[in-house]
Design a protein around this motif. Structure first.
Motif, short mmCIF file in Angstrom:
data_model
loop_
_atom_site.label_atom_id
_atom_site.label_comp_id
_atom_site.label_asym_id
_atom_site.label_seq_id
_atom_site.Cartn_x
_atom_site.Cartn_y
_atom_site.Cartn_z
N GLN A 91 6.40 0.13 15.65
CA GLN A 91 6.03 0.66 14.34
C GLN A 91 6.42 -0.31 13.22
OE1 GLN A 91 7.59 4.12 11.89
NE2 GLN A 91 6.95 5.09 13.78
N MET A 92 7.63 -0.83 13.31
CA MET A 92 8.12 -1.76 12.28
C MET A 92 7.28 -3.04 12.27
SD MET A 92 10.57 -0.25 10.77
CE MET A 92 9.98 1.36 11.14
N LEU A 132 -1.56 2.38 10.84
CA LEU A 132 -0.16 2.57 10.46
C LEU A 132 0.12 4.03 10.13
CD1 LEU A 132 2.58 1.40 9.89
CD2 LEU A 132 1.83 0.76 7.62
N ILE A 133 -0.85 4.70 9.49
CA ILE A 133 -0.67 6.13 9.19
C ILE A 133 -0.48 6.90 10.49
CG2 ILE A 133 -1.75 8.21 8.26
CD1 ILE A 133 -3.21 6.50 6.29
N THR A 188 6.04 4.99 4.34
CA THR A 188 6.69 4.75 5.63
C THR A 188 8.09 4.17 5.42
OG1 THR A 188 4.47 4.20 6.40
CG2 THR A 188 6.26 3.83 7.92
N VAL A 243 0.67 3.66 1.99
CA VAL A 243 1.03 3.92 3.38
C VAL A 243 2.37 3.26 3.69
CG1 VAL A 243 0.32 3.70 5.77
CG2 VAL A 243 -1.42 3.94 4.00
N LEU A 244 2.47 2.00 3.27
CA LEU A 244 3.66 1.22 3.54
C LEU A 244 4.87 1.79 2.79
CD1 LEU A 244 3.74 -1.33 5.25
CD2 LEU A 244 3.72 -2.65 3.16
N GLN A 291 -4.21 -0.20 7.85
CA GLN A 291 -3.45 0.84 7.15
C GLN A 291 -3.63 2.20 7.82
OE1 GLN A 291 -1.48 0.03 4.61
NE2 GLN A 291 -2.24 -2.01 4.18
N TRP A 293 -7.09 2.75 2.38
CA TRP A 293 -7.18 3.51 3.63
C TRP A 293 -8.01 4.79 3.43
CZ3 TRP A 293 -5.47 8.50 3.36
CH2 TRP A 293 -4.68 8.81 2.24
N PHE A 294 -8.09 5.27 2.19
CA PHE A 294 -8.71 6.58 1.98
C PHE A 294 -10.20 6.57 2.32
CE2 PHE A 294 -10.77 9.75 -0.78
CZ PHE A 294 -10.23 10.87 -0.19
N SER A 297 0.85 -1.19 0.00
CA SER A 297 0.00 0.00 0.00
C SER A 297 0.89 1.24 0.00
CB SER A 297 -0.88 0.01 1.24
OG SER A 297 -0.07 0.11 2.40
N LEU A 301 9.91 2.18 18.15
CA LEU A 301 10.30 1.95 16.76
C LEU A 301 10.01 0.50 16.35
CD1 LEU A 301 11.63 3.45 14.42
CD2 LEU A 301 13.82 2.53 15.18
N MET A 312 4.22 -2.50 10.41
CA MET A 312 4.50 -2.53 8.97
C MET A 312 4.60 -3.96 8.48
SD MET A 312 7.17 0.55 8.44
CE MET A 312 7.37 0.31 6.70
N LEU A 364 -0.92 11.52 1.55
CA LEU A 364 -0.24 10.99 2.73
C LEU A 364 0.95 11.86 3.13
CD1 LEU A 364 -0.28 7.19 1.96
CD2 LEU A 364 -1.30 8.29 3.93
N ALA A 377 3.02 5.98 11.99
CA ALA A 377 4.22 6.38 11.26
C ALA A 377 4.25 7.88 10.99
CB ALA A 377 4.29 5.62 9.95
N GLN A 378 3.14 8.42 10.49
CA GLN A 378 3.15 9.81 10.09
C GLN A 378 3.11 10.73 11.30
OE1 GLN A 378 2.42 10.39 6.28
NE2 GLN A 378 3.35 8.39 6.43
N LYS A 379 2.39 10.30 12.32
CA LYS A 379 2.23 11.18 13.47
C LYS A 379 3.06 10.73 14.65
CE LYS A 379 -2.14 12.64 11.64
NZ LYS A 379 -3.25 11.86 11.18
N GLU A 385 -3.41 9.30 -3.46
CA GLU A 385 -3.15 8.78 -2.12
C GLU A 385 -1.72 9.10 -1.69
OE1 GLU A 385 -4.00 4.69 -1.60
OE2 GLU A 385 -6.14 4.94 -1.90
N GLN A 409 10.33 6.91 4.49
CA GLN A 409 10.61 7.74 5.65
C GLN A 409 11.71 7.10 6.52
OE1 GLN A 409 7.21 8.25 8.18
NE2 GLN A 409 7.37 10.47 7.97
N GLN A 410 11.64 5.78 6.66
CA GLN A 410 12.62 5.08 7.48
C GLN A 410 14.01 5.11 6.86
OE1 GLN A 410 11.92 4.42 10.33
NE2 GLN A 410 9.70 4.54 10.19
#
Lengths: 344, 311
Positions: free
Chosen positions: B278-279, B250-251, A169, A165-166, B247, B231-232, A163, B275, B282, A281, B254-256, A277, A172-173
């Motif tokens: 979070q991983m 996860l947003i 992310t 999202v994945l 998903q 996710w939308f 996705s 961390l 994922m 994001l 990860a994002q926040k 999307e 980002q990592q």
């Protein structure tokens, strides 16, 4: 086949037409023309099961793809969903404002900024992304060992199924401020960095994410086209003294041309859609200045600021221009002698 | 290499490359090296990030603190992040929601698509051309986000999982692919079944579907991945945080940079790294697709290419 039922039901009528037995015409491509002789009522009865089977698909598509088109009338209103109990009846009670919303859209610098971002991203993706699957396909195609090839393909296809999202992310990592590269640099006494929030390079980042996710998947179509090339052409070219590169230039690339043209047409027709999307994001991290494209603009003005009519007007502009783009891209493909998305 | 393989060269060995045609010049050393390098780099670009994610999710807080973040070389493997995540709480619930929505949605989409594709695949049936055009036209335009949102709201689907399934249940492309395959089933076979008294449903179930297993597997994967990755729709149609699929969680993570609800205690207590959590989320999000897609891989080509429209 349902036609057999008709035959059973009405052998006399068929005998009267004096046509050869059905079996001989079974593969006739213009079958529907001969069916014109069968009365509509009987054809409906004959095919009622088939029609029943398509009913759910048709219902879903009509409700979720066609009915909302009518909803675009709110673009010509000052629509307020709260004047009534539900969104549809509110349409009848909201005031009509003609083209006022469109005037607002066209005089909004935010809208033009979104257009600019959309076009820049589209061009970048076209130049940097589009050739990657072709090059990868040529490479994969040159791998002879079947197991190595299957492995490489499996790895390259994989990110397509992740996705957004994945994918974001993961990026980002790796590239973010707390990502592994910045972290390693800092440990060795260098300055860290954060590529994910830098508006300047954001457009390249978006393109890179797209390549990581979908370039491998794009290989499939080209591999199939390569497999279809007549191997005798290569042998003949080699006999004529063409080396590896000349064979690629004069045999392989011409064989890929129709596929390339088709995908190019599809891409240009879809130019105004550059990854909704994906950008949505990252909009918070990098800010709307760099990440706002037409789709996210509609989302922001409509669903966040609740300015439904204004957003619908912007969305309608995008939809209409997009349709014109698809149709003209097709036309150009036909003029160039290639097959477009649909046939003439 | 053992003696046996040296003395008896087996051309059918799994590693052996197929013979080159005689007219083809053998590749040069530099060419081979360059090609190999590019392919290896391309594969590493995909695999290394995944490796880092998996290894970090399996690392203890101590290892993560010592390396200063993401872990590349696994040291002490621990499943604590997964234990915490899957022992109830936000992430467990989100994972269950995602699995249920994906399974239900995929079954529904497949049922509707297979029926529709078969209904449109019999040559000369009443109205199939018109219905086909109605479906295909939607590939050229979208109704737009705002009207679709208003419709879903009016239908009362908001705050219901139906909003995650119904609006995206049908993919016209997938139906065209299925239809292309169903049309290639030999007409003689279908006719003989009909003479034996089989109706359309029975022909579809006992003849057409068993012959189209490969493409059905591919399309099932496409639909399942679509539902799993979505996710939308959840973000605009669902307001209850407890209903969110994986998903969306996860947003948030990860994002926040948040910590899953209910895990704050364990993280603060010091035996679990945020961390790693979070991983681990994922990994949960990518595991199903990473495991399933290679099995269907050899059929992808078929699925992608038979979308060509036949009148």
């Amino acid at each position: 086949m349902s036609t057999l039922d008709t035959e059973k039901a009405d052998p006399a009528a068929r005998a009267a037409t004096g046509r050869p037995p059905r079996g001989d015409r079974r593969r006739d491509r213009h079958r529907s023309r001969t069916d014109g002789r069968v009365p509509l009522g009987r054809r409906l009865r004959r095919d009622r099961m088939l029609l029943l089977m398509t009913a759910p698909v048709l219902a879903l598509v009509v409700v979720f793809n066609y009915v909302p088109i009518l909803g675009n009338v709110v673009a010509f209103q000052d629509y307020d969903p709260y004047v009534s109990t539900n969104g549809i009846t509110a349409i009848f009670q909201s005031p009509w404002v003609g083209l006022a919303q469109f005037e607002r859209v066209f005089s909004d610098p935010g809208f033009w900024h979104a257009v600019e971002n959309t076009l820049v991203l589209f061009l970048l993706q076209l130049v940097l992304f589009f050739p990657v699957p072709i090059a990868l396909a040529l490479l994969v195609n040159s791998v002879l060992r079947p197991r190595v090839r299957a492995f490489v393909q499996a790895v390259l296809y994989l990110p397509h199924f992740f996705s957004w999202v994945l994918v974001i992310t993961v990026f980002q990592q790796i590239l973010g401020g707390a990502g592994i590269i910045a972290q390693t640099l800092r440990q060795h006494g260098h300055e860290g960095f954060d590529l994910m929030t830098d508006p300047e390079i954001f457009k390249f980042l978006v393109t890179a994410e797209g390549i990581w996710k979908d370039a491998g998947w794009g290989v499939i179509v080209f591999l199939a086209a390569l497999a279809a090339v007549n191997q005798d052409l290569y042998e003949a070219a080699a006999m004529d003294g063409a080396n590896r590169w000349r064979r690629m230039w004069h045999v392989t690339l011409p064989a890929l041309r129709p596929v390339i043209a088709l995908l190019l047409v599809l891409r240009v027709g879809d130019a105004l859609t550059v990854g909704f999307e994906q950008l949505l994001l990252q909009r918070d991290a990098v800010g709307p200045g760099a990440a706002e494209v037409l789709d996210t603009f509609v989302w922001w003005t409509g669903l966040r600021s609740q300015d439904f009519s204004y957003a619908a007007a912007a969305g309608l502009v995008k939809g209409v221009v997009g349709l014109v783009l698809v149709l003209s891209a097709n036309k150009i493909a036909h003029l160039m002698g290639e097959q477009g998305v649909y046939r003439k | 290499m053992t003696r046996a393989t040296e003395t008896t060269p087996r051309p059918t060995s799994w590693w052996a490359a197929p013979a080159r045609p005689v007219w083809e010049e053998p590749p040069g050393r530099t060419g081979l090296a360059a090609k190999g390098a590019v392919l290896v780099l391309a594969c590493l670009a995909v695999l290394v990030p995944l490796w880092i994610v998996v290894v970090t999710s399996l690392s203890s807080k101590k290892t993560i603190t010592e390396t200063g973040g993401l872990v590349v070389v696994p040291r002490d493997i621990t499943f604590i992040a997964y234990q915490e995540l899957l022992s109830g709480g936000q992430v467990t619930r989100a994972a269950v929601v995602s699995v249920l929505v994906t399974v239900t949605g995929t079954l529904f989409s497949m049922a509707v698509s297979i029926l529709g594709a078969y209904g449109l695949s019999r040559p000369g049936s009443v109205g199939h051309r018109f219905i086909l055009l109605t479906l295909m036209a939607t590939m050229f335009f979208g109704a737009g986000l705002i009207p679709t949102y208003l419709l879903v709201q009016t239908l009362g689907l908001t705050d219901s999982y139906l909003a995650l399934i119904l609006p995206s249940a049908v993919s016209v492309f997938n139906i065209l692919v299925l239809r292309g395959f169903f049309m290639n089933v030999s007409q003689e076979l279908v006719d003989s079944a009909r003479i034996d008294g089989a109706g359309d449903l029975r022909i579809l179930w006992q003849i057409v579907m068993p012959l189209s297993r490969a493409v059905i597997a591919v399309i099932t994967l496409f639909y399942a991945v679509g539902y799993w990755s979505a996710w939308f729709n959840a973000s605009i149609y669902l307001s209850d945080q407890n209903m969110m699929p994986l998903q969306n969680v996860l947003i948030q993570l990860a994002q926040k940079q948040e910590i899953p609800v209910g895990l704050g205690q364990a993280v603060r207590a010091g035996n679990l790294s945020g961390l790693a959590v979070q991983m681990a989320v994922m990994v949960l999000a990518l595991l199903p697709v990473a495991v399933l897609s290679p099995f269907v891989q050899k059929h992808f080509k078929k699925g992608m290419l038979t979308g060509a429209v036949k009148g």
